[in-house]
Design a protein around this motif. Sequence first.
Motif, mmCIF file in Angstrom:
data_model
loop_
_atom_site.group_PDB
_atom_site.id
_atom_site.type_symbol
_atom_site.label_atom_id
_atom_site.label_comp_id
_atom_site.label_asym_id
_atom_site.label_seq_id
_atom_site.Cartn_x
_atom_site.Cartn_y
_atom_site.Cartn_z
ATOM 1 N N GLY A 7 30.363 30.312 14.671
ATOM 2 C CA GLY A 7 31.647 30.023 14.045
ATOM 3 C C GLY A 7 32.595 31.208 14.033
ATOM 4 O O GLY A 7 33.748 31.059 13.596
ATOM 5 N N PHE A 8 32.134 32.378 14.516
ATOM 6 C CA PHE A 8 32.977 33.580 14.482
ATOM 7 C C PHE A 8 33.226 34.187 15.860
ATOM 8 O O PHE A 8 33.761 35.280 15.950
ATOM 9 C CB PHE A 8 32.367 34.633 13.559
ATOM 10 C CG PHE A 8 32.690 34.404 12.120
ATOM 11 C CD1 PHE A 8 33.808 34.974 11.531
ATOM 12 C CD2 PHE A 8 31.892 33.578 11.351
ATOM 13 C CE1 PHE A 8 34.111 34.743 10.211
ATOM 14 C CE2 PHE A 8 32.183 33.343 10.029
ATOM 15 C CZ PHE A 8 33.297 33.918 9.445
ATOM 16 N N LEU A 9 32.834 33.484 16.920
ATOM 17 C CA LEU A 9 33.220 33.910 18.272
ATOM 18 C C LEU A 9 34.357 32.991 18.686
ATOM 19 O O LEU A 9 34.169 31.997 19.377
ATOM 20 C CB LEU A 9 32.018 33.819 19.219
ATOM 21 C CG LEU A 9 30.787 34.622 18.791
ATOM 22 C CD1 LEU A 9 29.689 34.525 19.857
ATOM 23 C CD2 LEU A 9 31.136 36.071 18.491
ATOM 24 N N PHE A 10 35.542 33.358 18.267
ATOM 25 C CA PHE A 10 36.686 32.449 18.311
ATOM 26 C C PHE A 10 37.035 32.052 19.740
ATOM 27 O O PHE A 10 37.122 32.916 20.634
ATOM 28 C CB PHE A 10 37.897 33.105 17.652
ATOM 29 C CG PHE A 10 39.037 32.167 17.440
ATOM 30 C CD1 PHE A 10 38.966 31.204 16.442
ATOM 31 C CD2 PHE A 10 40.166 32.234 18.236
ATOM 32 C CE1 PHE A 10 40.031 30.329 16.249
ATOM 33 C CE2 PHE A 10 41.216 31.366 18.045
ATOM 34 C CZ PHE A 10 41.154 30.407 17.048
ATOM 35 N N PRO A 11 37.238 30.746 19.986
ATOM 36 C CA PRO A 11 37.600 30.271 21.332
ATOM 37 C C PRO A 11 38.958 30.829 21.752
ATOM 38 O O PRO A 11 39.980 30.574 21.111
ATOM 39 C CB PRO A 11 37.653 28.752 21.167
ATOM 40 C CG PRO A 11 36.837 28.458 19.961
ATOM 41 C CD PRO A 11 37.040 29.631 19.045
ATOM 42 N N SER A 12 38.952 31.609 22.815
ATOM 43 C CA SER A 12 40.179 32.205 23.325
ATOM 44 C C SER A 12 39.876 32.842 24.664
ATOM 45 O O SER A 12 38.799 32.654 25.231
ATOM 46 C CB SER A 12 40.725 33.234 22.330
ATOM 47 O OG SER A 12 41.968 33.754 22.754
ATOM 48 N N SER A 13 40.828 33.623 25.173
ATOM 49 C CA SER A 13 40.659 34.335 26.435
ATOM 50 C C SER A 13 40.502 35.823 26.141
ATOM 51 O O SER A 13 41.325 36.418 25.424
ATOM 52 C CB SER A 13 41.865 34.097 27.343
ATOM 53 O OG SER A 13 41.715 34.757 28.571
ATOM 54 N N TYR A 14 39.457 36.421 26.710
ATOM 55 C CA TYR A 14 39.143 37.825 26.434
ATOM 56 C C TYR A 14 38.999 38.612 27.734
ATOM 57 O O TYR A 14 38.506 38.083 28.735
ATOM 58 C CB TYR A 14 37.836 37.935 25.638
ATOM 59 C CG TYR A 14 37.879 37.257 24.289
ATOM 60 C CD1 TYR A 14 38.317 37.944 23.168
ATOM 61 C CD2 TYR A 14 37.489 35.926 24.154
ATOM 62 C CE1 TYR A 14 38.352 37.318 21.924
ATOM 63 C CE2 TYR A 14 37.528 35.297 22.919
ATOM 64 C CZ TYR A 14 37.960 35.991 21.809
ATOM 65 O OH TYR A 14 38.006 35.373 20.586
ATOM 66 N N GLY A 15 39.406 39.844 27.663
ATOM 67 C CA GLY A 15 39.215 40.738 28.796
ATOM 68 C C GLY A 15 37.819 41.328 28.772
ATOM 69 O O GLY A 15 37.540 42.229 27.983
ATOM 70 N N VAL A 16 36.964 40.807 29.602
ATOM 71 C CA VAL A 16 35.576 41.264 29.651
ATOM 72 C C VAL A 16 35.277 41.666 31.086
ATOM 73 O O VAL A 16 35.429 40.849 32.008
ATOM 74 C CB VAL A 16 34.603 40.182 29.180
ATOM 75 C CG1 VAL A 16 33.167 40.701 29.224
ATOM 76 C CG2 VAL A 16 34.964 39.709 27.778
ATOM 77 N N LYS A 49 32.613 42.193 18.930
ATOM 78 C CA LYS A 49 33.485 42.657 17.846
ATOM 79 C C LYS A 49 34.911 42.172 18.043
ATOM 80 O O LYS A 49 35.598 41.804 17.065
ATOM 81 C CB LYS A 49 33.449 44.190 17.776
ATOM 82 C CG LYS A 49 34.130 44.763 16.561
ATOM 83 C CD LYS A 49 33.901 46.263 16.477
ATOM 84 C CE LYS A 49 34.519 46.829 15.219
ATOM 85 N NZ LYS A 49 34.277 48.299 15.101
ATOM 86 N N ASP A 50 35.355 42.133 19.275
ATOM 87 C CA ASP A 50 36.698 41.627 19.570
ATOM 88 C C ASP A 50 36.806 40.148 19.219
ATOM 89 O O ASP A 50 37.812 39.692 18.655
ATOM 90 C CB ASP A 50 37.013 41.865 21.047
ATOM 91 C CG ASP A 50 38.464 41.554 21.397
ATOM 92 O OD1 ASP A 50 39.294 41.448 20.471
ATOM 93 O OD2 ASP A 50 38.772 41.421 22.599
ATOM 94 N N MET A 51 35.773 39.378 19.525
ATOM 95 C CA MET A 51 35.792 37.946 19.229
ATOM 96 C C MET A 51 35.754 37.685 17.727
ATOM 97 O O MET A 51 36.459 36.809 17.217
ATOM 98 C CB MET A 51 34.604 37.276 19.914
ATOM 99 C CG MET A 51 34.680 37.276 21.433
ATOM 100 S SD MET A 51 33.247 36.467 22.185
ATOM 101 C CE MET A 51 33.723 36.499 23.924
#
Length: 559
Positions: free
Chosen positions: A375-384, A395-397
Motif C-alpha cells: 500500500g506504500f509503493l505508490f503507482p507512478s513512473s519512476y526513474g530506475v 524510499k522514493d516510492m
Amino acid sequence: MTEYGRGQGPAPWHPEDPLYGDQGWGQQTGDGQTVHGGQGQYYPQQPYQQHQPQQAYGGDWGTGQQPQQPQHPGYGQQMYDQQGYDGSQQYPQGGWDTTGQAPAQAQYPYAADPADPYGTGQNAAYNGEQPDYYDTPGAYPPPEPPGRRRDPEPETDWDPGPDQGEHAFFAGGDDGDEDDEYERDGGRGARRGRGGRKPKKRRSGCACLVLTVIFAAGVGGVGYFGYQFYQDRFASPPDWSGDGNGETVTVVIAKNSGGYAIGRQLKEAGVVESVDAFVAAQTSNPKGKSIQAGAYLLQKHMSAASAVDLLLSPKSRANLTIPEGTRNAKIYKMIDDRLKVPEGTTAKAAKKDYKKLGLPDWALDHPHTKDPLEGFLFPSSYGVAKGQKPDAVLKDMVSRATDMYDELGVEQKAKSLGLDGPWQLITVASLAQAEGTSHDDFRKMAEVVYNRLKPNNPQTYGRLEFDSTYNYVKNQSKINLSLTELRKDDNPYNTYYHKGLPPGPIGNPGEDALKGALDPTHDGWYYFISMDGKTSKFTKTNAEHQKLVDEWNAQQNKD
C-alpha cells in the motif's frame, strides 16, 4: 643676565620692521626694562574678566622675582612648563606663591593684534627657543603671521645618498611627509634633534620584491576575473556538437528539477559540456520546460540542443512504471530486473529495512500483515536504472505514497468514515482498487465495503467475502474459486472466514481508488459482479445478485 625680550635666537618682531611700524612688541626703558607698547591678545580659551589699565612689565631680575604680569601666554616667559599644559597652570601677579595658586587679581584681556591674522598672540620664547605647547614632540608650531621674515634653513652635513631624487617608495625613504613639513618650517618645534634631519630608512630589496609579486598577483587576478566576466556575459558557453559519441548513459532526473539542476546532472554524467549551454538550449526550445522527472537513456558528448530534444522524446525514457493496484511482490521483481540484480534482492531489502524507508508512524506495528510496505509503493513512473540501490528506489516510492496520503487528508478523514485510522482507509482503497473494473466503480465499490463491515447488516452479517483477499494471501489471481474451499481456510486475509477488514492493504491503490474510498456513494449497494470483465453491476439484495450470477454461469457454459 639676559634682558627680557632678548633671547639668544633672532628676535621675531623687529621694531624697525616696515610692515609693523611702531607696533613693536616692546620698548626698552632707561633701566634696561621693557615696557609693553603694542596690544596683545587675550588667550582664546580664557573668559573675559574685568578690564583694568595696562601696566608696565618689569622688575628686578636680580632679586629672583618675576615681574607682575597678566594671565596671558608668550611675553618673555614659557607659556607652559615642561610637563605640558593640564589646564591648572595659573599666572600670578607679583610672583608665585608656595601653594601653586595665583592670587585673586583682575585679569587683563587684550584685543587681537591686527598684525596677527591668526590671533595667536605668540612671541618667541625666552632665550630664543621655541616653546613646546603641548609637550608633544610631533606638535606643529603656530602659523607665521604675514610678512614675517623667515630664518634661513640650517645647513647640515647629512648626505641624502645615491637614492636622492627617487620616489620614497622605491628609494626606501620614510612613508610619511612629516619630516618634509618640519624642514619647510626651518626645523622649528621638531624634537628629533637640532643637528640635522634623521636619516631616511631604506627598504630592503626583499621587501620591494614581495610588494612587486603582490602587485603582479593583483593585476593577474583582475585580469582573470575580467576574462571570466567577459566569458559569462558575452562569449558563448562551451558546447559539444553532434548527437553524441555512441556511449550510452542513464540519467535520473528528480521531481521538480529546474534547468540548472538538470544541466548539472547532465554535465556530471558527461552528456553536455557545460550547464550554461544546456540552459540556453532549453530556453530556446519552445517545449524545453516540459521535461519530466524520470530515467533517460542518453549519450555522452551530445550538443546541448540534441540533449534537450532527446529528453523531450519518449524514445529516451527509461522509467519504471507501476500500474494501479500492483502488489508489492510483483514490484520487487520489476525493480530487480531494472537494476540488473539477482531476483529477491529488493524483497530482502524491503523486509530488512522497511522501518528506515519513511513510513508514517500510523503505518507501523500492525500485526499479521504479510508485507508492511504493501500500500506504500505508490503507482507512478519512476526513474530506475542500473547502478542504483534497491532501498533508494523503495524510499522514493514510499515518499510518493505518503505525499499523496497527506495531500488527500487520509489521516484526518478516516474517523469520519467509521474506521479506526488511516491504515484501514488505505486497506479499503486497496479493496476497491482490486475489485473494481473501472474508475467509475470505485465509489460504489467503497460503499459495498462500508455496508458489509456493519456487523448487523442483513446480507453478509459483517463479512466482506471478497475473492481478492484470498487471492492476495495465495499470491494468485483466480476468478473461479470453490466456495467450500474459501469457507474452510483459516487465514487472516480470508474474508470468507474472518469478519471485518484484512490485516492490511492487498495492493497499492491509485489516486482514483483513494478518492473513491474517501467519498463513497450512499445508494445501499451490497453486491457486485462483472459480466464482461470491463464493467461491474451493483445490486442491493442477495436475490438480485443471484440472478446476475446465474446469467453469468449460463454465458460461461455456452462458451
